[in-house]
Design a protein around this motif. Structure first.
Motif, short mmCIF file in Angstrom:
data_model
loop_
_atom_site.label_atom_id
_atom_site.label_comp_id
_atom_site.label_asym_id
_atom_site.label_seq_id
_atom_site.Cartn_x
_atom_site.Cartn_y
_atom_site.Cartn_z
N VAL A 1 47.57 42.29 45.14
CA VAL A 1 46.67 41.61 44.21
C VAL A 1 46.49 42.44 42.94
O VAL A 1 46.38 41.91 41.83
CB VAL A 1 45.29 41.33 44.86
CG1 VAL A 1 44.33 40.69 43.86
CG2 VAL A 1 45.44 40.44 46.08
N VAL B 1 38.83 41.24 47.00
CA VAL B 1 39.92 40.87 47.91
C VAL B 1 39.42 41.07 49.33
O VAL B 1 38.81 42.11 49.63
CB VAL B 1 41.16 41.76 47.68
CG1 VAL B 1 42.30 41.32 48.59
CG2 VAL B 1 41.58 41.74 46.22
N LEU C 1 40.88 35.74 48.01
CA LEU C 1 40.31 36.21 46.74
C LEU C 1 38.93 35.57 46.66
O LEU C 1 38.80 34.36 46.84
CB LEU C 1 41.18 35.74 45.57
CG LEU C 1 42.68 36.02 45.72
CD1 LEU C 1 43.46 35.39 44.58
CD2 LEU C 1 42.95 37.51 45.81
#
Lengths: 551, 172
Positions: free
Chosen positions: A195, A377, A415
């Motif tokens: 991410v 995250v 997310l």
């Protein structure tokens, strides 16, 4: 009621969670005799938590017995209507398919009854609220100013972090300057590194989270073992839940007595309006205990519940409720989760549940039209955890199913974003006419998002979509939103602190206005939610400060 | 059935015996992917169809058939329903491929199950329901097993690799 079993102490603390555990221990270390009453049980991480066993996927939660399955505190009812223009704020499978929700759902009250309270199932986030969160009205023209500043609370943040062995990186440009954390920050997990490539592309700062999951052996306890099992109870006892990291210190003083499986049903008051005893239930018997002073630490739903239910001639509408403030300014958890499938293996199960955060949006924006929020995250905010959870969600069987498992397992990443819900006196909890099995009135919650909240949530969801798209060809599986699924994970405000007794329930030192010997040390006293930061460390710091003021 | 052991043997014969009924003439042939795990055993053939052996072990190698048999001992009615379902799919196999189910290649066995699931006839409703339940049970058992975890390189709840803590801490 058997009088010969009456216990007395200098202080009675009700509730052993983030606030109660800290204040009870601090008072005991200061030489006070403390009786800590906890509704739930002691848990033993060596045998009670499912992740201790190879068949963990098929075991229920150890905390189920203490959840609202047994004691549905909240009297469920349909929420306010959802406007057609706001359907984009609602949960949906895939981004493009809008569901036709008509009303907000009933509240999902997630909590744990146990020694350690909700720290037993929390994910260890240990955030200091940003400085500006304490001065909302002065700085931004909305929200509420706290009756104390970040600087006044700072030493207690540091003390709480030390008790917990918090791991973190002090070089966070979005937080006030500070010294080293008690243990160093953890490395980012594989999924978070994936991410991070996206957040870097966007110019956002994905940073290691500060966590009450020590990165080194601390106080004789194991460092974090990266199982990702915090929510189900850490099988290594590594997570700094209050029962493991804090209460042992209190017990060592010899001044702290803890009664578990003990539920307080009433706060008794005298003619002067002070508390002169608590009525509690233990082993099916009603008993009484007395102290010089009392601390309520049962959370933003249960603390006002007990105050409102403890009615008397002196307090016909409940203790501390002379100005009809108890239960008002209820602030929900406002969050959203975008579940994506990565385009490569990222071992999503490995690492802490929330090992990173993006604080770039932690201040209000759009010229005051939206509040602050924090992205992050997570591996724990969807149904995708171990192999079985994936296997159940892939259709069919045979070679195709097996091939899909080998390809997809460990690729699902969440997310998410958490945002500040506006304090609004019309968002509140009141007592219901219905009672639970022990005769305590249940609670009814009325809460909604105003335009400011909806603008904040909309912007947060948009940012999550941007982040997901920046990860590359990741597939968006699901969007979850608290707009249609109200949550109570981080609730606050229902016994708000303030200098004006007509607008608040407790003062800056946690003392209930108008009651000489009653204090509150939990999330209910928070005037704000830190722009989306997790509140536990702030609750713990406030508890330490209140203890110091009491002594 | 006076003893548990006798009942276990009965079930094994019951599920194996279907092969005898269906005929053994194709045992020496080697159609594409008749897993040696079917071993002339209809139950094994069914379990292998749900999670087949390929480059990784399947549900038969993971010991799932024995778990199912243990389940049928505890719940004989479930065993009877399973037997009826297996008889039904064997019937489909013979009808479509002129061969017993356990001697078919994996793709053919998958086709047979697919035909069973898509068959809306009332007389097969119980068999379809049993198939779905057993399928879910086999998948659950397999992906709860160390065999599957090794395949997926998953070693929770004690992850190895990153970061790697090899020694348990004191008191863990």
């Amino acid at each position: 009621m058997k009088k010969d079993k009456e216990i007395t102490a200098d202080v009675i603390v009700i509730g052993s969670g983030a606030g109660g555990g800290f204040i009870a221990t601090a008072l005991a270390e200061a030489g006070k005799s403390v009786l800590l009453l906890e509704r739930g049980q002691w848990f033993d991480y060596k045998k009670d938590f499912p992740a201790r066993y190879p068949d963990w996927q098929n075991r229920g939660s150890a905390f189920r017995l203490g959840s609202s399955f047994i004691d549905p505190t909240i009297d469920p009812h349909r929420g306010p209507p959802i406007h057609q223009d706001d359907l984009d704020l609602c949960s949906r499978r895939s981004i493009n398919k809008l569901q036709n929700y008509k009303y907000r759902g009933g509240f999902n009250y997630r909590r744990v009854f146990g020694v350690g309270g909700s720290t037993l199932h929390y994910q260890g986030e240990a955030h200091r609220f940003p400085e500006h969160a304490f001065e909302m009205k002065d700085r931004y023209g909305f929200g509420i100013n706290w009756p104390l500043s970040y600087r006044e609370l700072e030493p207690y943040y540091a003390k709480a972090e030390k008790w917990l062995g918090v791991a973190g990186d002090p070089a966070n440009p979005f937080k006030a300057e500070r010294g080293l954390y008690p243990t160093p920050a953890h490395d980012l997990s594989t999924k978070t590194q994936w991410v991070k490539r996206a957040s870097d592309k966007l110019g956002w700062s994905l940073l290691p989270n500060s966590l009450a999951l020590p990165s080194q052996t601390y106080d004789g306890r194991s460092p974090c073992r990266y199982t990702g099992m915090c929510v189900k109870g850490c099988p290594f006892g590594a997570k700094s839940s209050v029962d493991l990291a804090v209460l042992p210190r209190g017990l060592k003083t010899g001044k702290l007595k803890i009664l578990d499986k003990t539920r307080v049903l009433d706060l008794e008051t005298n003619l002067a309006g002070n508390i002169n005893g608590v009525l509690y239930m233990q082993d099916g018997e009603k008993k009484r205990a007395t102290a010089d002073r009392y601390v309520l630490s049962t959370g933003a739903i249960e603390s006002p519940r007990l105050l409102l239910a403890s009615q008397s001639g002196r307090y016909p509408s409940g203790i501390g409720n002379q100005h009809d403030r108890v239960g008002r300014n209820l602030m929900e958890t406002m969050f959203s989760v975008l579940t994506v499938e990565a385009d490569r293996p990222v071992q999503a199960w490995k690492g802490q549940p929330i090992d990173s955060r993006i604080w770039d949006f932690n201040t209000p924006g759009q010229e005051g039209k939206r509040n602050g929020f924090v992205l992050g995250v997570s591996s724990s905010m969807s149904a995708y955890t171990g192999p079985l959870s994936y296997a159940r969600r892939i259709a069919g069987s045979g070679k195709a199913h097996k091939d899909a498992m080998r390809e997809k397992f460990g690729r699902v990443v969440n997310l998410f974003g958490t945002a500040e819900h506006s304090p609004d006196e019309n968002n509140r909890m009141i007592l219901s006419d219905r009672k639970d099995r022990q005769g305590m009135p249940k609670v009814m919650v009325s809460s909604d998002y105003n335009q400011h909240d909806k603008t904040t949530l909309r912007e947060m969801i948009n940012k999550l979509i941007i982040l997901a798209e920046a990860t590359g060809p990741a597939k968006i599986i699901n969007l979850f939103s608290t707009y249609d699924n109200p949550q109570t994970t981080h609730m606050a405000g229902t016994c708000m602190m303030g200098d004006d007794p007509e607008q608040s329930v407790v003062d800056a030192n946690g003392k209930v206005h108008g009651v000489k010997n009653l204090y509150i040390a939990d999330a209910s006293i928070l005037p704000g939610q830190g722009m989306g930061d997790s509140p536990s460390l702030t609750i713990q710091a406030l508890a330490l400060r209140i203890a110091e003021k009491m002594v | 059935m006076t003893t548990r052991r006798a009942f276990f043997r009965y079930l094994t014969v019951l599920f194996t015996g279907m092969a005898g009924i269906a005929g053994c003439s194709r045992e020496d042939e080697n159609p594409a992917h008749t897993s040696s795990n079917t071993d002339g055993n209809l139950l094994n053939a069914f379990v292998d169809t749900i999670v087949p052996e390929d480059q990784d072990p399947g549900a038969v190698e993971a010991g799932i058939p024995d778990q199912l048999l243990a389940h049928f001992i505890k719940e004989p009615e479930a065993g009877e329903r399973a037997q009826a379902m297996l008889k039904a799919i064997d019937g489909i196999a013979l009808s479509i491929f002129q061969s017993p189910f356990m001697q078919l290649a994996l793709k053919q066995r998958e086709m047979v199950l697919d035909i069973m699931l898509k068959n809306n006839e009332e007389k097969h409703k119980s068999a379809r329901t049993t198939l779905l339940r057993l399928r879910a049970r086999i998948i659950k058992a397999f992906y709860s097993s160390p065999t599957a975890w090794e395949m997926l390189a998953y070693s929770a709840p004690y992850p190895a690799g990153y970061p790697d803590f090899n020694m348990p801490p004191p008191g863990a």
